[in-house]
Design a protein around this motif. Structure first.
Motif, mmCIF file in Angstrom:
data_model
loop_
_atom_site.group_PDB
_atom_site.id
_atom_site.type_symbol
_atom_site.label_atom_id
_atom_site.label_comp_id
_atom_site.label_asym_id
_atom_site.label_seq_id
_atom_site.Cartn_x
_atom_site.Cartn_y
_atom_site.Cartn_z
ATOM 1 N N PRO A 128 0.796 -1.227 0.000
ATOM 2 C CA PRO A 128 0.000 0.000 0.000
ATOM 3 C C PRO A 128 0.829 1.279 0.000
ATOM 4 O O PRO A 128 0.293 2.352 -0.296
ATOM 5 C CB PRO A 128 -0.837 -0.107 1.274
ATOM 6 C CG PRO A 128 -0.064 -1.044 2.161
ATOM 7 C CD PRO A 128 0.592 -2.015 1.232
ATOM 8 N N LEU A 129 2.117 1.192 0.318
ATOM 9 C CA LEU A 129 2.966 2.386 0.323
ATOM 10 C C LEU A 129 3.697 2.586 -1.003
ATOM 11 O O LEU A 129 4.331 3.623 -1.203
ATOM 12 C CB LEU A 129 3.985 2.310 1.462
ATOM 13 C CG LEU A 129 3.411 2.263 2.878
ATOM 14 C CD1 LEU A 129 4.544 2.246 3.906
ATOM 15 C CD2 LEU A 129 2.477 3.445 3.134
ATOM 16 N N ALA A 130 3.632 1.611 -1.897
ATOM 17 C CA ALA A 130 4.311 1.712 -3.187
ATOM 18 C C ALA A 130 3.420 2.423 -4.193
ATOM 19 O O ALA A 130 2.199 2.226 -4.226
ATOM 20 C CB ALA A 130 4.694 0.332 -3.692
ATOM 21 N N PHE A 131 4.040 3.258 -5.046
ATOM 22 C CA PHE A 131 3.286 3.981 -6.062
ATOM 23 C C PHE A 131 4.235 4.438 -7.166
ATOM 24 O O PHE A 131 5.463 4.455 -7.000
ATOM 25 C CB PHE A 131 2.572 5.205 -5.472
ATOM 26 C CG PHE A 131 3.510 6.330 -5.112
ATOM 27 C CD1 PHE A 131 3.714 7.407 -5.976
ATOM 28 C CD2 PHE A 131 4.211 6.325 -3.919
ATOM 29 C CE1 PHE A 131 4.595 8.437 -5.651
ATOM 30 C CE2 PHE A 131 5.093 7.354 -3.588
ATOM 31 C CZ PHE A 131 5.287 8.410 -4.453
ATOM 32 N N TYR A 132 3.626 4.839 -8.278
ATOM 33 C CA TYR A 132 4.361 5.316 -9.455
ATOM 34 C C TYR A 132 3.573 6.503 -10.014
ATOM 35 O O TYR A 132 2.449 6.342 -10.480
ATOM 36 C CB TYR A 132 4.455 4.178 -10.466
ATOM 37 C CG TYR A 132 5.012 4.497 -11.828
ATOM 38 C CD1 TYR A 132 6.233 5.128 -11.998
ATOM 39 C CD2 TYR A 132 4.329 4.086 -12.979
ATOM 40 C CE1 TYR A 132 6.745 5.371 -13.255
ATOM 41 C CE2 TYR A 132 4.836 4.318 -14.245
ATOM 42 C CZ TYR A 132 6.037 4.956 -14.379
ATOM 43 O OH TYR A 132 6.549 5.189 -15.635
ATOM 44 N N TYR A 133 4.141 7.708 -9.887
ATOM 45 C CA TYR A 133 3.513 8.920 -10.430
ATOM 46 C C TYR A 133 4.422 9.412 -11.539
ATOM 47 O O TYR A 133 5.592 9.756 -11.292
ATOM 48 C CB TYR A 133 3.365 9.974 -9.336
ATOM 49 C CG TYR A 133 2.463 11.131 -9.698
ATOM 50 C CD1 TYR A 133 1.264 10.948 -10.369
ATOM 51 C CD2 TYR A 133 2.801 12.432 -9.318
ATOM 52 C CE1 TYR A 133 0.431 12.009 -10.675
ATOM 53 C CE2 TYR A 133 1.975 13.503 -9.612
ATOM 54 C CZ TYR A 133 0.783 13.286 -10.284
ATOM 55 O OH TYR A 133 -0.036 14.349 -10.587
ATOM 56 N N ASN A 134 3.906 9.428 -12.755
ATOM 57 C CA ASN A 134 4.760 9.605 -13.913
ATOM 58 C C ASN A 134 4.103 10.516 -14.945
ATOM 59 O O ASN A 134 2.893 10.448 -15.166
ATOM 60 C CB ASN A 134 5.048 8.233 -14.539
ATOM 61 C CG ASN A 134 5.974 8.291 -15.728
ATOM 62 O OD1 ASN A 134 5.690 7.721 -16.771
ATOM 63 N ND2 ASN A 134 7.106 8.967 -15.605
ATOM 64 N N GLN A 135 4.939 11.379 -15.543
ATOM 65 C CA GLN A 135 4.502 12.201 -16.663
ATOM 66 C C GLN A 135 5.481 12.023 -17.816
ATOM 67 O O GLN A 135 6.705 12.085 -17.621
ATOM 68 C CB GLN A 135 4.439 13.680 -16.277
ATOM 69 C CG GLN A 135 3.973 14.581 -17.423
ATOM 70 C CD GLN A 135 3.945 16.050 -17.043
ATOM 71 O OE1 GLN A 135 4.830 16.528 -16.347
ATOM 72 N NE2 GLN A 135 2.925 16.762 -17.490
ATOM 73 N N LYS A 136 4.957 11.780 -18.996
ATOM 74 C CA LYS A 136 5.747 11.761 -20.216
ATOM 75 C C LYS A 136 5.271 12.927 -21.095
ATOM 76 O O LYS A 136 4.087 12.998 -21.450
ATOM 77 C CB LYS A 136 5.581 10.436 -20.964
ATOM 78 C CG LYS A 136 5.821 9.179 -20.116
ATOM 79 C CD LYS A 136 7.253 8.822 -20.067
ATOM 80 C CE LYS A 136 7.556 7.538 -19.287
ATOM 81 N NZ LYS A 136 6.544 6.527 -19.136
ATOM 82 N N ILE A 137 6.187 13.830 -21.410
ATOM 83 C CA ILE A 137 5.892 14.942 -22.323
ATOM 84 C C ILE A 137 6.625 14.626 -23.618
ATOM 85 O O ILE A 137 7.858 14.608 -23.659
ATOM 86 C CB ILE A 137 6.346 16.293 -21.746
ATOM 87 C CG1 ILE A 137 5.741 16.517 -20.359
ATOM 88 C CG2 ILE A 137 5.961 17.428 -22.684
ATOM 89 C CD1 ILE A 137 6.207 17.805 -19.683
ATOM 90 N N VAL A 138 5.868 14.371 -24.670
ATOM 91 C CA VAL A 138 6.420 13.849 -25.914
ATOM 92 C C VAL A 138 6.257 14.875 -27.036
ATOM 93 O O VAL A 138 5.231 15.541 -27.135
ATOM 94 C CB VAL A 138 5.719 12.523 -26.301
ATOM 95 C CG1 VAL A 138 6.343 11.917 -27.558
ATOM 96 C CG2 VAL A 138 5.795 11.523 -25.145
ATOM 97 N N ALA A 139 7.285 14.967 -27.867
ATOM 98 C CA ALA A 139 7.265 15.761 -29.105
ATOM 99 C C ALA A 139 7.241 17.259 -28.844
ATOM 100 O O ALA A 139 6.491 18.004 -29.474
ATOM 101 C CB ALA A 139 6.097 15.350 -30.014
#
Length: 361
Positions: free
Chosen positions: A166-177
């Motif tokens: 419950p403490l693991a997470f992945y917050y991710n942004q990909k800005i492409v082109a």
């Protein structure tokens, strides 16, 4: 497709350290705050990864505070020669001392020691990248400067949990082109990136991972006319595909971008050819025939592309409790993506990469 869209504003984490919501968005709707994370500091991973490319070269820069270790890495990829050089500096137990920004929108990410100096500055509608790496390739130093502009209207954002932690997470942004202009110098080689045919992307991530993970990520950017041509000045096209990391039942990170507008895809499979002894393989390169063509498809009949590899940028780190087996394969995508309105969009010779990475942290 039944995926949850994130809504903001609001914090990424609740007071108990769990994600406040899981799903996808086209901007950073939820605010990342390192102090809300309840996992130990040595488990927190924060990174900024930039890549700039044209048809001849690509330069990739990674600045990562990964808890156990800090990673400062640069790569130069030569498409004509199907060759690359990667050099990295590793620092022990930064534990947040890199002080990477809590948002991708503005701020400075930087690192400097006697050998390397990285500075990524975001604000006022631009991203300014500077890197200096002494003895990057033998006695040859690397100096790189670029400005990224024309950030697209939509980006890929995902907030992903792990079911087993419950403490693991992945917050991710990909800005492409994004559009790119700049140059690099490596020894006697000097190459300029002109804005009419050069593109930049950002992989911005913050998270706490479980110990053993394998992920797949593909990204591509360039000019496409939608009819199987790649004429400059037609459509600015981007592609972001990925899976294997965390519990993605709420949303996937799969998107196509046409002139900065997102077209959301569902589940994908990279169709990486396996070798005969794949079932018993311990290493990525022993399981997959990475330089054979990949057939990339989705579960809704909207994505059907072939990825034709050119080179495998392999990078393996084995530093006591940290092991990474990374294979970032550069090549070209050809095929069809069906847009949200049902229009088939053909891509041809779209330059990009697709990777398989096994990490143990």
């Amino acid at each position: 497709m039944n995926e949850k869209r994130l809504e903001g504003p609001g914090p990424l984490h609740r007071e108990d350290g769990a994600l406040s919501a899981c799903g996808w968005a086209t901007q950073l709707e939820l605010a990342y705050d390192r102090t809300r994370i309840k996992a130990p500091g040595w488990r927190i991973k924060e990174w900024d990864y930039y890549l700039v490319n044209d048809g001849a070269y690509a330069v990739a820069l990674t600045l990562g505070d990964l808890g156990y270790l800090g990673l400062v890495s640069a790569s130069v990829i030569d498409f004509a020669q199907a060759a690359y050089k990667t050099t990295s500096v590793i620092t022990p137990f930064p534990l947040g001392r890199f002080r990477l920004p809590s948002t991708s929108r503005e701020g400075v990410s930087s690192f400097e020691n006697g050998r390397v100096s990285f500075r990524f500055e975001a604000g006022n509608g631009e991203r300014r990248l500077h890197a200096r790496f002494a003895q990057f390739d033998g006695d040859d130093d690397l100096v790189f400067d670029a400005v990224l502009s024309d950030e697209p209207e939509d980006t890929m954002v995902i907030a992903t949990p792990w079911a087993e932690d419950p403490l693991a997470f992945y917050y991710n942004q990909k800005i492409v082109a994004m559009r790119a202009r700049g140059s690099f110098k490596k020894g006697l080689l000097v190459h300029g990136f002109a804005p009419d045919d050069s593109f930049g992307l950002l992989d911005w991530g913050r998270g706490v991972w479980t110990r053993d993970n394998t992920w797949f990520w593909g990204v591509a950017q360039g000019w496409q006319d939608g009819r199987g041509g790649a004429r400059p000045g037609s459509h600015c096209f981007g592609l972001n595909l990925g899976y294997g990391f965390g519990d993605t039942s709420a949303a996937s990170e799969n998107m196509a971008f046409v002139d900065g507008v997102c077209h959301k895809l569902h589940r994908v499979d990279f169709g990486v050819p396996e070798k005969p002894a794949a079932a018993n393989a311990r290493k990525v390169a022993d399981r997959y025939d990475l330089l054979a063509p990949w057939h990339v498809t989705d579960d809704e009949g909207r994505l059907d592309v072939t990825f034709t590899p050119l080179l495998d940028r392999a990078d393996c780190i084995n530093a006591l409790v940290v092991r990474t087996d990374q294979h970032q394969v550069f090549g070209a995508f050809d095929g069809t993506v069906v847009l949200d309105d049902g229009t088939p969009f053909r891509i041809a010779g779209l330059q990009g990469s697709a990777e398989v990475v096994h990490n143990v942290y």
